[in-house]
Design a protein around this motif. Structure first.
Motif, PDB file in Angstrom:
ATOM      1  N   TRP A 189       0.772  -1.310   0.083  1.00 46.41           N
ATOM      2  CA  TRP A 189       0.168   0.029   0.030  1.00 46.41           C
ATOM      3  C   TRP A 189       0.812   1.201  -0.085  1.00 46.41           C
ATOM      4  CZ3 TRP A 189      -3.206  -2.485   4.454  1.00 46.41           C
ATOM      5  CH2 TRP A 189      -3.881  -3.358   3.956  1.00 46.41           C
ATOM      6  N   ARG A 190       1.969   1.007   0.698  1.00 45.88           N
ATOM      7  CA  ARG A 190       2.945   2.324   0.652  1.00 45.88           C
ATOM      8  C   ARG A 190       3.415   2.510  -0.786  1.00 45.88           C
ATOM      9  NH1 ARG A 190       4.333   6.820   1.313  1.00 45.88           N
ATOM     10  NH2 ARG A 190       6.655   7.280   1.150  1.00 45.88           N
ATOM     11  N   GLU A 191       3.793   1.265  -1.491  1.00 47.80           N
ATOM     12  CA  GLU A 191       4.337   1.314  -2.736  1.00 47.80           C
ATOM     13  C   GLU A 191       3.161   2.069  -3.757  1.00 47.80           C
ATOM     14  OE1 GLU A 191       6.859  -0.901  -5.690  1.00 47.80           O
ATOM     15  OE2 GLU A 191       7.272  -0.214  -3.882  1.00 47.80           O
ATOM     16  N   ALA A 192       1.795   1.662  -3.316  1.00 50.65           N
ATOM     17  CA  ALA A 192       0.926   2.206  -4.254  1.00 50.65           C
ATOM     18  C   ALA A 192       0.558   3.604  -4.018  1.00 50.65           C
ATOM     19  CB  ALA A 192      -0.330   1.494  -3.907  1.00 50.65           C
ATOM     20  N   GLY A 193       1.188   4.133  -3.118  1.00 50.42           N
ATOM     21  CA  GLY A 193       1.331   5.813  -2.532  1.00 50.42           C
ATOM     22  C   GLY A 193       0.646   6.238  -1.420  1.00 50.42           C
ATOM     23  N   ALA A 194       0.103   5.017  -0.756  1.00 51.37           N
ATOM     24  CA  ALA A 194      -0.313   5.660   0.856  1.00 51.37           C
ATOM     25  C   ALA A 194       0.570   6.407   1.335  1.00 51.37           C
ATOM     26  CB  ALA A 194      -0.766   4.374   1.726  1.00 51.37           C
ATOM     27  N   ASP A 195       0.140   7.398   2.070  1.00 55.92           N
ATOM     28  CA  ASP A 195       1.192   8.285   2.680  1.00 55.92           C
ATOM     29  C   ASP A 195       1.247   7.967   4.067  1.00 55.92           C
ATOM     30  OD1 ASP A 195       1.718  10.654   0.522  1.00 55.92           O
ATOM     31  OD2 ASP A 195      -0.491  10.050   0.596  1.00 55.92           O
ATOM     32  N   ARG A 196       0.212   7.773   5.075  1.00 59.98           N
ATOM     33  CA  ARG A 196       0.254   7.691   6.408  1.00 59.98           C
ATOM     34  C   ARG A 196      -0.548   6.455   6.897  1.00 59.98           C
ATOM     35  NH1 ARG A 196      -2.001  13.507   5.913  1.00 59.98           N
ATOM     36  NH2 ARG A 196      -0.377  14.441   4.977  1.00 59.98           N
ATOM     37  N   TYR A 197      -0.136   5.915   8.051  1.00 58.02           N
ATOM     38  CA  TYR A 197      -0.938   4.774   8.601  1.00 58.02           C
ATOM     39  C   TYR A 197      -1.392   5.128  10.010  1.00 58.02           C
ATOM     40  CZ  TYR A 197      -2.739   0.124   8.510  1.00 58.02           C
ATOM     41  OH  TYR A 197      -3.612  -0.925   8.491  1.00 58.02           O
ATOM     42  N   LEU A 198      -2.427   4.947  10.510  1.00 55.90           N
ATOM     43  CA  LEU A 198      -3.093   5.219  11.988  1.00 55.90           C
ATOM     44  C   LEU A 198      -3.273   3.764  12.708  1.00 55.90           C
ATOM     45  CD1 LEU A 198      -5.618   8.093  11.645  1.00 55.90           C
ATOM     46  CD2 LEU A 198      -3.287   8.080  12.396  1.00 55.90           C
ATOM     47  N   LEU A 199      -2.686   3.672  13.656  1.00 58.75           N
ATOM     48  CA  LEU A 199      -2.647   2.314  14.457  1.00 58.75           C
ATOM     49  C   LEU A 199      -2.499   2.701  15.831  1.00 58.75           C
ATOM     50  CD1 LEU A 199      -3.328  -0.794  14.079  1.00 58.75           C
ATOM     51  CD2 LEU A 199      -0.758  -1.115  14.172  1.00 58.75           C
ATOM     52  N   ARG A 200      -3.721   3.031  16.429  1.00 58.55           N
ATOM     53  CA  ARG A 200      -3.601   3.266  18.114  1.00 58.55           C
ATOM     54  C   ARG A 200      -2.935   2.068  18.804  1.00 58.55           C
ATOM     55  NH1 ARG A 200      -9.003   6.290  20.027  1.00 58.55           N
ATOM     56  NH2 ARG A 200      -8.380   8.338  18.981  1.00 58.55           N
ATOM     57  N   PHE A 201      -1.962   2.216  19.712  1.00 59.96           N
ATOM     58  CA  PHE A 201      -1.590   1.130  20.705  1.00 59.96           C
ATOM     59  C   PHE A 201      -2.712   0.821  21.764  1.00 59.96           C
ATOM     60  CE2 PHE A 201       1.287   4.587  21.908  1.00 59.96           C
ATOM     61  CZ  PHE A 201       1.050   4.655  23.272  1.00 59.96           C
ATOM     62  N   GLU A 202      -3.580   1.928  21.941  1.00 58.72           N
ATOM     63  CA  GLU A 202      -4.871   1.959  22.992  1.00 58.72           C
ATOM     64  C   GLU A 202      -4.240   2.057  24.367  1.00 58.72           C
ATOM     65  OE1 GLU A 202      -7.120   2.431  20.976  1.00 58.72           O
ATOM     66  OE2 GLU A 202      -7.224   1.037  19.392  1.00 58.72           O
ATOM     67  N   THR A 203      -3.327   1.245  24.736  1.00 56.97           N
ATOM     68  CA  THR A 203      -2.901   1.419  26.052  1.00 56.97           C
ATOM     69  C   THR A 203      -1.427   0.713  25.939  1.00 56.97           C
ATOM     70  OG1 THR A 203      -2.812   0.906  28.483  1.00 56.97           O
ATOM     71  CG2 THR A 203      -4.057  -0.796  26.762  1.00 56.97           C
ATOM     72  N   SER A 204      -0.549   1.336  26.911  1.00 61.08           N
ATOM     73  CA  SER A 204       0.933   0.912  26.728  1.00 61.08           C
ATOM     74  C   SER A 204       0.922  -0.137  27.967  1.00 61.08           C
ATOM     75  CB  SER A 204       2.000   1.823  27.243  1.00 61.08           C
ATOM     76  OG  SER A 204       1.327   2.552  28.609  1.00 61.08           O
ATOM     77  N   ASN A 205      -0.229  -0.580  28.676  1.00 65.28           N
ATOM     78  CA  ASN A 205      -0.170  -1.614  29.684  1.00 65.28           C
ATOM     79  C   ASN A 205      -0.529  -2.882  28.775  1.00 65.28           C
ATOM     80  OD1 ASN A 205      -0.940  -3.600  31.301  1.00 65.28           O
ATOM     81  ND2 ASN A 205      -1.917  -2.253  32.928  1.00 65.28           N
ATOM     82  N   THR A 206       0.585  -3.550  28.638  1.00 62.40           N
ATOM     83  CA  THR A 206       0.473  -4.784  27.729  1.00 62.40           C
ATOM     84  C   THR A 206      -0.298  -5.837  28.156  1.00 62.40           C
ATOM     85  OG1 THR A 206       2.625  -5.547  28.633  1.00 62.40           O
ATOM     86  CG2 THR A 206       2.801  -4.471  26.697  1.00 62.40           C
ATOM     87  N   GLU A 207      -0.606  -6.278  29.262  1.00 64.17           N
ATOM     88  CA  GLU A 207      -1.411  -7.078  30.054  1.00 64.17           C
ATOM     89  C   GLU A 207      -2.828  -6.655  29.763  1.00 64.17           C
ATOM     90  OE1 GLU A 207      -2.360  -9.030  34.198  1.00 64.17           O
ATOM     91  OE2 GLU A 207      -0.394  -8.192  33.962  1.00 64.17           O
ATOM     92  N   LEU A 208      -3.200  -5.327  29.950  1.00 60.45           N
ATOM     93  CA  LEU A 208      -4.622  -5.020  29.903  1.00 60.45           C
ATOM     94  C   LEU A 208      -4.745  -4.965  28.213  1.00 60.45           C
ATOM     95  CD1 LEU A 208      -7.171  -3.484  30.658  1.00 60.45           C
ATOM     96  CD2 LEU A 208      -6.026  -1.372  30.530  1.00 60.45           C
ATOM     97  N   PHE A 209      -3.876  -4.660  27.636  1.00 62.51           N
ATOM     98  CA  PHE A 209      -4.167  -4.515  25.981  1.00 62.51           C
ATOM     99  C   PHE A 209      -4.584  -5.977  25.738  1.00 62.51           C
ATOM    100  CE2 PHE A 209      -2.676  -4.675  21.512  1.00 62.51           C
ATOM    101  CZ  PHE A 209      -3.691  -3.951  21.088  1.00 62.51           C
ATOM    102  N   SER A 210      -3.736  -7.043  26.328  1.00 57.72           N
ATOM    103  CA  SER A 210      -3.827  -8.271  25.278  1.00 57.72           C
ATOM    104  C   SER A 210      -5.136  -8.986  25.885  1.00 57.72           C
ATOM    105  CB  SER A 210      -2.813  -9.337  25.627  1.00 57.72           C
ATOM    106  OG  SER A 210      -2.253  -9.436  27.065  1.00 57.72           O
TER     107      SER A 210
END
Ligand code: SAM
Ligand code: SF4
Length: 370
Positions: free
Chosen positions: A139-160
């Motif tokens: 997708w980057r190669e096709a021309g996409a400029d930016r990607y948004l991906l929230r990590f939502e919380t840095s607490n890895t236990e809570l996130f999983s």
């Protein structure tokens, strides 16, 4: 001079309740915003291209287990038409957002990005969840400029716990986030405020991680409970030190993110407008934010993109959202940004310069007095 905020200072600001001290935080965040990213507010046309999702996030109404919503996936022609409409409003960017939808294949998205670039000529931000490195590279190669991906919380236990893993050979979200910069994307991430089980320490870690990841875009919004999810009960949690899902804490996080990452683009989010339709967006823009994402999704689809209930602007048209938002920005005395509005942080990263970190005079909670 920019300032440093050490961890105790971040925690003190997160706990601060004195309105006059908070005024100092808002003032400093606004000053740093003006100095680093200017007075322009860049508009990003948000197109919610599919609400299919195969994940089971405990917080989101689009989760696969929610059988009560009508699922849709826009056609390529519909998406390109929305992108052209976005261009006709003068915006320089479209954000294509969706659930984690394998029905949107690598080739589909490649075709969509190429057509938008050729026919609408705007910057393209993708927010399609955890996809493979191979897809992201294509997708980057096709021309996409930016990607948004929230990590939502840095607490890895809570996130999983709240974001059950998908399995297979896929990279973990944090590893994926670290791949985006080397692929050439402008990188966006962020968190929700007030997730059940989130502590003030977690939120301070989130803020420090924004800086460590050297993010180009930082999205911060309040968690809003959706009744069709495991986090859907509007009951107080018995978790000690629970962070509240409030407007105030969201503004504090936006302001501190601006101070820690002065060159990043920071949106005043729809979730904030949902909590305070009268002036949530405006207050976000006055407390560190410089981006707004008007909704361009056709009305017949946007009602079904219900990540949380009573989402702001869910019954409006793109035209109405455009007029409302540009009017609100002009009333603040701020200009509408022209062009793609890339993050100054990206330009600094491209020059190979490090983020500034300067010592400040010892004033309340690490801010220098004017
Ligand atoms: N599927 C992609 C992903 O998860 O990154 C993009 C779409 S997802 C709906 C976009 C964002 O919505 C998530 O990153 C999350 O922070 C936010 N979100 C989901 N459920 C929410 C809720 N109940 N309250 C506030 N924000 C929510
Ligand atoms: Fe799917 Fe994203 Fe919602 Fe999780 S947050 S259920 S991945 S749309």
């Amino acid at each position: 001079m920019t300032l440093t905020l050490d961890r105790p200072a971040i925690l003190r600001w997160l706990a601060e309740t004195d309105p006059s001290r908070l005024e100092e935080l808002w003032r400093e965040a606004d000053r740093v915003r003006k100095e680093h990213v200017g007075d322009e507010v860049h508009l990003r046309g948000l197109i919610e291209i599919s609400n299919h999702c195969l994940r089971q996030c405990h917080y989101c109404g689009l989760r696969a287990g929610n059988r009560d919503i009508t699922r849709y996936r826009m056609t390529v022609d519909e998406i390109v038409a929305c992108a052209k409409q976005t261009r006709s409003f003068g915006y320089g960017t479209v954000v294509l957002q969706a659930g984690e939808d394998d029905g949107l294949t690598r080739d589909d998205v490649t075709q969509i990005v190429k057509r938008i670039k050729a026919e609408a000529g705007v910057a393209v931000t993708l927010s399609l969840g955890e996809r493979t490195v191979d897809e992201l590279a294509a997708w980057r190669e096709a021309g996409a400029d930016r990607y948004l991906l929230r990590f939502e919380t840095s607490n890895t236990e809570l996130f999983s716990q709240m974001h059950p893993p998908r399995g297979g050979q896929r990279l973990a979200r944090m590893d994926l986030l670290r791949q985006l910069g080397p692929l050439g994307y402008e990188v966006g991430s962020g968190v929700m405020i007030g997730i059940p089980g989130q502590s003030y320490d977690d939120l301070a870690n989130d803020l420090e991680l924004f800086r460590e990841l050297d993010l180009d875009m930082i999205g911060v919004g309040p968690f809003i409970a959706h009744p069709a999810t495991p986090f859907g009960k509007n009951e107080p949690t018995d978790f000690p030190g629970q962070v509240p899902a409030t407007e105030l804490l969201t503004y504090k996080t936006i302001a501190l993110a601006r101070l820690l990452c002065p060159d990043a683009n920071i949106p005043s989010t729809t979730a904030l407008a949902t909590l305070n339709i009268a002036e949530g967006r405006e207050l976000g823009l006055q407390r560190g934010a410089n981006i707004v994402m008007p909704n361009m999704t056709p009305p017949e689809y946007r009602v079904y993109y219900e990540i949380y209930p009573a989402k702001a602007c869910i019954r409006e048209t793109a035209d109405l959202c455009n007029r409302c938002i540009t009017g609100r920005i002009e009333k603040l005395g701020r200009a509408i940004g022209q062009g793609p509005g890339a993050s100054p942080n990206l330009r600094r990263r491209a020059r190979g310069e490090k983020q500034k970190l300067e010592r400040v005079a010892p004033a309340p909670h690490g801010l220098r007095r004017p």
